[in-house]
Design a protein around this motif. Structure first.
Motif, mmCIF file in Angstrom:
data_model
loop_
_atom_site.group_PDB
_atom_site.id
_atom_site.type_symbol
_atom_site.label_atom_id
_atom_site.label_comp_id
_atom_site.label_asym_id
_atom_site.label_seq_id
_atom_site.Cartn_x
_atom_site.Cartn_y
_atom_site.Cartn_z
ATOM 1 N N PHE A 26 -1.674 12.520 -9.388
ATOM 2 C CA PHE A 26 -1.744 11.148 -8.677
ATOM 3 C C PHE A 26 -2.833 10.289 -9.545
ATOM 4 O O PHE A 26 -2.537 9.295 -9.791
ATOM 5 C CB PHE A 26 -2.076 11.495 -7.217
ATOM 6 C CG PHE A 26 -2.068 9.841 -6.637
ATOM 7 C CD1 PHE A 26 -0.995 9.191 -6.317
ATOM 8 C CD2 PHE A 26 -3.247 9.452 -6.434
ATOM 9 C CE1 PHE A 26 -1.060 7.979 -5.598
ATOM 10 C CE2 PHE A 26 -3.531 8.017 -5.855
ATOM 11 C CZ PHE A 26 -2.162 7.371 -5.366
ATOM 12 N N LEU A 73 -6.917 2.088 -2.342
ATOM 13 C CA LEU A 73 -7.214 3.306 -3.130
ATOM 14 C C LEU A 73 -8.367 3.062 -4.002
ATOM 15 O O LEU A 73 -8.550 3.811 -5.044
ATOM 16 C CB LEU A 73 -6.057 3.640 -4.118
ATOM 17 C CG LEU A 73 -4.858 3.877 -3.459
ATOM 18 C CD1 LEU A 73 -3.938 4.348 -4.452
ATOM 19 C CD2 LEU A 73 -5.006 5.281 -2.707
ATOM 20 N N HIS A 125 -1.924 6.942 -11.759
ATOM 21 C CA HIS A 125 -2.395 5.687 -10.940
ATOM 22 C C HIS A 125 -3.248 4.595 -11.830
ATOM 23 O O HIS A 125 -3.748 4.955 -12.701
ATOM 24 C CB HIS A 125 -3.398 6.044 -9.893
ATOM 25 C CG HIS A 125 -3.967 4.810 -9.181
ATOM 26 N ND1 HIS A 125 -5.491 4.321 -9.641
ATOM 27 C CD2 HIS A 125 -3.787 3.844 -8.282
ATOM 28 C CE1 HIS A 125 -5.642 3.363 -8.947
ATOM 29 N NE2 HIS A 125 -4.618 2.996 -7.994
ATOM 30 N N THR A 128 0.758 -1.199 -0.125
ATOM 31 C CA THR A 128 0.068 0.006 0.083
ATOM 32 C C THR A 128 0.710 1.236 0.115
ATOM 33 O O THR A 128 0.119 2.454 -0.156
ATOM 34 C CB THR A 128 -0.848 0.206 1.307
ATOM 35 O OG1 THR A 128 -0.129 0.060 2.629
ATOM 36 C CG2 THR A 128 -1.982 -1.208 1.397
ATOM 37 N N LYS A 129 2.162 1.117 0.167
ATOM 38 C CA LYS A 129 2.998 2.484 0.239
ATOM 39 C C LYS A 129 3.075 3.081 -1.152
ATOM 40 O O LYS A 129 3.249 2.183 -2.109
ATOM 41 C CB LYS A 129 4.388 1.940 0.682
ATOM 42 C CG LYS A 129 5.460 2.986 0.996
ATOM 43 C CD LYS A 129 6.685 2.611 1.754
ATOM 44 C CE LYS A 129 7.521 3.824 2.028
ATOM 45 N NZ LYS A 129 8.718 3.286 2.966
ATOM 46 N N ILE A 130 3.002 4.378 -1.231
ATOM 47 C CA ILE A 130 3.004 4.846 -2.558
ATOM 48 C C ILE A 130 4.603 5.171 -2.972
ATOM 49 O O ILE A 130 5.366 5.810 -1.858
ATOM 50 C CB ILE A 130 2.361 6.303 -2.402
ATOM 51 C CG1 ILE A 130 0.761 6.110 -2.044
ATOM 52 C CG2 ILE A 130 2.384 7.101 -3.511
ATOM 53 C CD1 ILE A 130 0.016 5.122 -2.885
ATOM 54 N N PRO A 131 4.896 4.983 -4.007
ATOM 55 C CA PRO A 131 4.323 4.375 -5.175
ATOM 56 C C PRO A 131 3.890 2.740 -4.985
ATOM 57 O O PRO A 131 5.048 2.138 -4.773
ATOM 58 C CB PRO A 131 4.982 4.585 -6.452
ATOM 59 C CG PRO A 131 6.370 4.684 -5.880
ATOM 60 C CD PRO A 131 6.142 5.368 -4.727
ATOM 61 N N GLN A 132 2.605 2.182 -5.149
ATOM 62 C CA GLN A 132 2.614 1.058 -5.008
ATOM 63 C C GLN A 132 3.225 0.214 -5.946
ATOM 64 O O GLN A 132 3.395 0.493 -6.960
ATOM 65 C CB GLN A 132 1.086 1.016 -4.957
ATOM 66 C CG GLN A 132 0.259 1.619 -4.121
ATOM 67 C CD GLN A 132 -1.361 1.332 -4.496
ATOM 68 O OE1 GLN A 132 -1.676 1.201 -5.366
ATOM 69 N NE2 GLN A 132 -2.210 1.172 -3.227
#
Length: 204
Positions: free
Chosen positions: A165, A127, A169, A108-112
């Motif tokens: 974003f 998301l 995404h 789940t950490k951005i960037p996934q």
């Protein structure tokens, strides 16, 4: 751990989130955790996950994925993994299962960057709102949180961040791509139009 053993753990963790999270976490609240748990379950069903033990791991990852916010803001995913490892070890979950849960949390950490289907499911659940009709109300909770934590300084800066974003995404699971991407694209086009006319996405 059996699925029947999950309810007391869920109740305890959710109570800790309700009482321990900062009121300034208007987006990363217990409501977000509940939403991710619900969406992870729904996505897993749509993706054909049938094994009860697999569902249990996905649900536990969703439950713990933001518990790190109880201690830190930046780097909360790593802290969530530490907390999940400590508490799930204490209730008898094995190392391999905990490693899979931590992999989902870190996805789940951005960037996934999910590596397999379970991680993709949790990343998409986190998301999911981007492609839903409640996007704007949830986005404004994130706006408030980001401004408080000085991630952005102004509404205009948040709007640009959100536009960039969404543009970058992509959902990972086939079902989320099919179900959520068309609505997400409509939100992007609305945001783009609002940006060009100098308005923003705050509800009327």
């Amino acid at each position: 751990m059996q699925a029947t053993d999950l309810n007391p753990l869920v109740d305890r963790v959710l109570t800790e989130l309700r009482t321990g999270l900062s009121s300034h976490l208007t987006y990363h609240s217990v409501q977000h955790t509940l939403d991710v748990m619900e969406q992870a379950d729904a996505i897993a069903n749509r993706e054909g996950i049938l094994d009860a033990d697999d569902f249990l791991l996905i649900k536990l990852a969703a439950l713990y994925h933001d518990t790190g916010f109880l201690e830190v803001y930046k780097g909360h995913e790593e802290v969530s993994c530490v907390k999940a490892t400590r508490e799930l070890t204490a209730v008898g979950l094995g190392d391999a299962a905990i490693q899979r849960i931590c992999g989902m949390i870190m996805a789940t950490k951005i960037p996934q960057q999910p590596h397999y289907i379970f991680e993709q499911i949790l990343a998409d659940a986190d998301l999911d709102y981007l492609g839903r009709t409640d996007f704007f109300s949830i986005s404004n909770k994130l706006r408030t949180e980001f401004i408080h934590h000085k991630i952005v300084e102004t509404d205009a800066a948040f709007d640009m961040l959100q536009l960039r974003f969404i543009e970058s995404h992509s959902y990972f699971t086939a079902s989320s791509r099919s179900l959520r991407t068309p609505v997400k694209q409509l939100h992007y086009e609305t945001l783009l139009q609002q940006h060009s006319t100098g308005t923003n996405n705050k509800p009327l």
